[in-house]
Enzyme design. Structure first.
Site, short mmCIF file in Angstrom:
data_model
loop_
_atom_site.label_atom_id
_atom_site.label_comp_id
_atom_site.label_asym_id
_atom_site.label_seq_id
_atom_site.Cartn_x
_atom_site.Cartn_y
_atom_site.Cartn_z
N ASP A 7 0.87 -1.16 0.00
CA ASP A 7 0.00 0.00 0.00
C ASP A 7 0.92 1.23 0.00
O ASP A 7 2.12 1.11 0.29
CB ASP A 7 -0.88 -0.04 1.25
CG ASP A 7 -1.75 1.19 1.37
OD1 ASP A 7 -2.34 1.60 0.35
OD2 ASP A 7 -1.83 1.77 2.48
N LEU A 8 0.38 2.38 -0.31
CA LEU A 8 1.21 3.59 -0.39
C LEU A 8 0.93 4.55 0.77
O LEU A 8 1.78 4.75 1.65
CB LEU A 8 0.94 4.29 -1.73
CG LEU A 8 1.57 5.67 -1.94
CD1 LEU A 8 3.08 5.57 -2.00
CD2 LEU A 8 1.05 6.30 -3.22
N ASP A 9 -0.28 5.13 0.75
CA ASP A 9 -0.61 6.17 1.73
C ASP A 9 -0.62 5.59 3.14
O ASP A 9 -1.39 4.66 3.43
CB ASP A 9 -1.99 6.76 1.43
CG ASP A 9 -2.04 7.46 0.08
OD1 ASP A 9 -1.15 8.29 -0.18
OD2 ASP A 9 -2.96 7.18 -0.73
N THR A 15 0.98 10.31 3.73
CA THR A 15 -0.02 11.11 3.02
C THR A 15 -1.45 10.83 3.49
O THR A 15 -2.37 11.59 3.12
CB THR A 15 0.07 10.83 1.51
OG1 THR A 15 0.36 9.45 1.34
CG2 THR A 15 1.18 11.65 0.87
N LYS A 44 -9.87 5.36 4.76
CA LYS A 44 -8.51 4.88 4.49
C LYS A 44 -8.53 3.66 3.58
O LYS A 44 -9.28 2.71 3.84
CB LYS A 44 -7.80 4.49 5.79
CG LYS A 44 -6.93 5.58 6.35
CD LYS A 44 -6.03 5.03 7.44
CE LYS A 44 -5.59 6.16 8.35
NZ LYS A 44 -4.96 5.65 9.55
N VAL A 46 -9.72 3.41 0.79
CA VAL A 46 -10.93 3.44 -0.02
C VAL A 46 -10.76 4.48 -1.14
O VAL A 46 -10.19 5.54 -0.91
CB VAL A 46 -12.13 3.78 0.90
CG1 VAL A 46 -13.40 3.92 0.13
CG2 VAL A 46 -12.26 2.73 1.99
N SER A 113 -1.97 0.33 -4.50
CA SER A 113 -2.61 1.48 -3.84
C SER A 113 -3.87 1.87 -4.58
O SER A 113 -3.91 1.85 -5.81
CB SER A 113 -1.65 2.67 -3.83
OG SER A 113 -2.33 3.85 -3.47
N ALA A 114 -4.89 2.27 -3.81
CA ALA A 114 -6.13 2.77 -4.41
C ALA A 114 -5.94 4.16 -5.01
O ALA A 114 -6.83 4.68 -5.69
CB ALA A 114 -7.22 2.81 -3.35
N LYS A 144 -10.65 -1.98 -2.32
CA LYS A 144 -10.49 -2.57 -0.99
C LYS A 144 -11.77 -2.29 -0.19
O LYS A 144 -12.32 -1.21 -0.33
CB LYS A 144 -9.29 -1.92 -0.27
CG LYS A 144 -7.96 -2.09 -1.02
CD LYS A 144 -6.85 -1.23 -0.41
CE LYS A 144 -5.61 -1.25 -1.32
NZ LYS A 144 -4.50 -0.40 -0.83
N GLU A 168 -0.05 -3.03 4.74
CA GLU A 168 -1.19 -2.11 4.77
C GLU A 168 -1.33 -1.38 6.10
O GLU A 168 -0.99 -1.94 7.15
CB GLU A 168 -2.49 -2.93 4.60
CG GLU A 168 -3.04 -2.96 3.21
CD GLU A 168 -3.65 -1.64 2.75
OE1 GLU A 168 -3.82 -0.72 3.58
OE2 GLU A 168 -3.96 -1.54 1.56
N ASP A 169 -1.89 -0.17 6.06
CA ASP A 169 -2.18 0.56 7.30
C ASP A 169 -3.68 0.72 7.52
O ASP A 169 -4.08 1.36 8.49
CB ASP A 169 -1.55 1.96 7.25
CG ASP A 169 -2.26 2.87 6.28
OD1 ASP A 169 -2.59 2.41 5.16
OD2 ASP A 169 -2.52 4.04 6.63
#
Ligand code: BG6
Ligand code: MG
Length: 220
Positions: A7-9, A15, A44, A46, A113-114, A144, A168-169
């Protein structure tokens, strides 16, 4: 373990807070309303559109299709503006070393990442070259917590999802990894106790513990 699906953010860079700040700003401006902290977790992981729908439902506000699109676009402008100074200094602790260690052990790396801003953010962080694949979330039908984006990331690496870990966070993201059949690594608090292995923050992430988690929890 052959692949790592990131995941990114909130995992690679912080971010996640900018996303919610932009939503708060938008909602204050257009509806003179405040958003409670609890809504942050719900948005988050989403997609932009799903996040806006969650926020409008919370506010009990209905808008036309055109207004919806305009609100989503304005939120993105606000958000992207806050990224203008993003640089290598904004990579979260532990992430650069983890990416280097994964590469050294021949683990393929993908972005799941979404965010449609993913490639832009990776570039600003100077991390693009670490990624063997970046999934385009615009091509994913179900976001997700559906497993689709993690399945697409494993597919893009030509690796079975069972041979991957996902990092993932978000609550939705950990659910997505679990449904994809990969080993889920959660970064955050008790809300992520459905992860196979949880770390309190990115500084605790490391190759050896991630490998151990994959060896313990993989579904092969
Ligand atoms: C996810 C974030 O990574 O990307 C969500 O956790 C966000 O909060 C989603 O809504 C979509 O991001 P973007 O950049 O395409 O609006
Ligand atoms: Mg995230």
């Amino acid at each position: 373990m052959k692949g790592a699906l990131f995941d990114l953010d909130g995992v690679i860079t912080d971010t996640a807070i900018y996303h919610f700040a932009a939503w708060r700003h938008l909602v204050k401006k257009h509806f003179n309303a405040e958003l409670p902290d609890e809504l942050e977790e719900k948005t988050k992981g989403v997609s932009r559109e799903d996040s806006l729908q969650i926020i409008l439902d919370y506010l009990d506000i209905k808008v036309s299709k055109e207004e919806f699109a305009a609100l989503a676009a304005e939120k993105n402008q606000l958000y992207v503006h806050t990224l203008k100074n993003l640089s290598q200094n904004d990579i979260l602790p532990g992430i650069s070393k983890l990416l280097i260690d994964l590469k050294q052990h021949d683990i393929k790396i993908a972005l799941a990442s979404a965010s449609k801003n993913g490639p832009f953010i990776l570039k600003k962080l100077g991390l693009t070259d670490f990624f063997d694949a970046i999934v385009d979330p615009a091509k994913i039908t179900s976001g997700k917590p559906a497993p689709d984006i993690f399945l697409a990331a494993a597919f893009a690496l030509a690796i079975s999802p069972y041979d991957c870990v996902g990092i993932e966070d978000s609550v939705a993201g950990v659910k997505a990894i679990n449904s994809a059949g990969s080993v889920s690594i959660g970064v955050g608090g008790d809300e992520l106790n459905h992860a196979d292995k949880r770390f309190n923050n990115t500084a605790d992430l490391n190759y050896q513990d991630i490998l151990k988690a994959w060896e313990t929890y993989n579904h092969n």
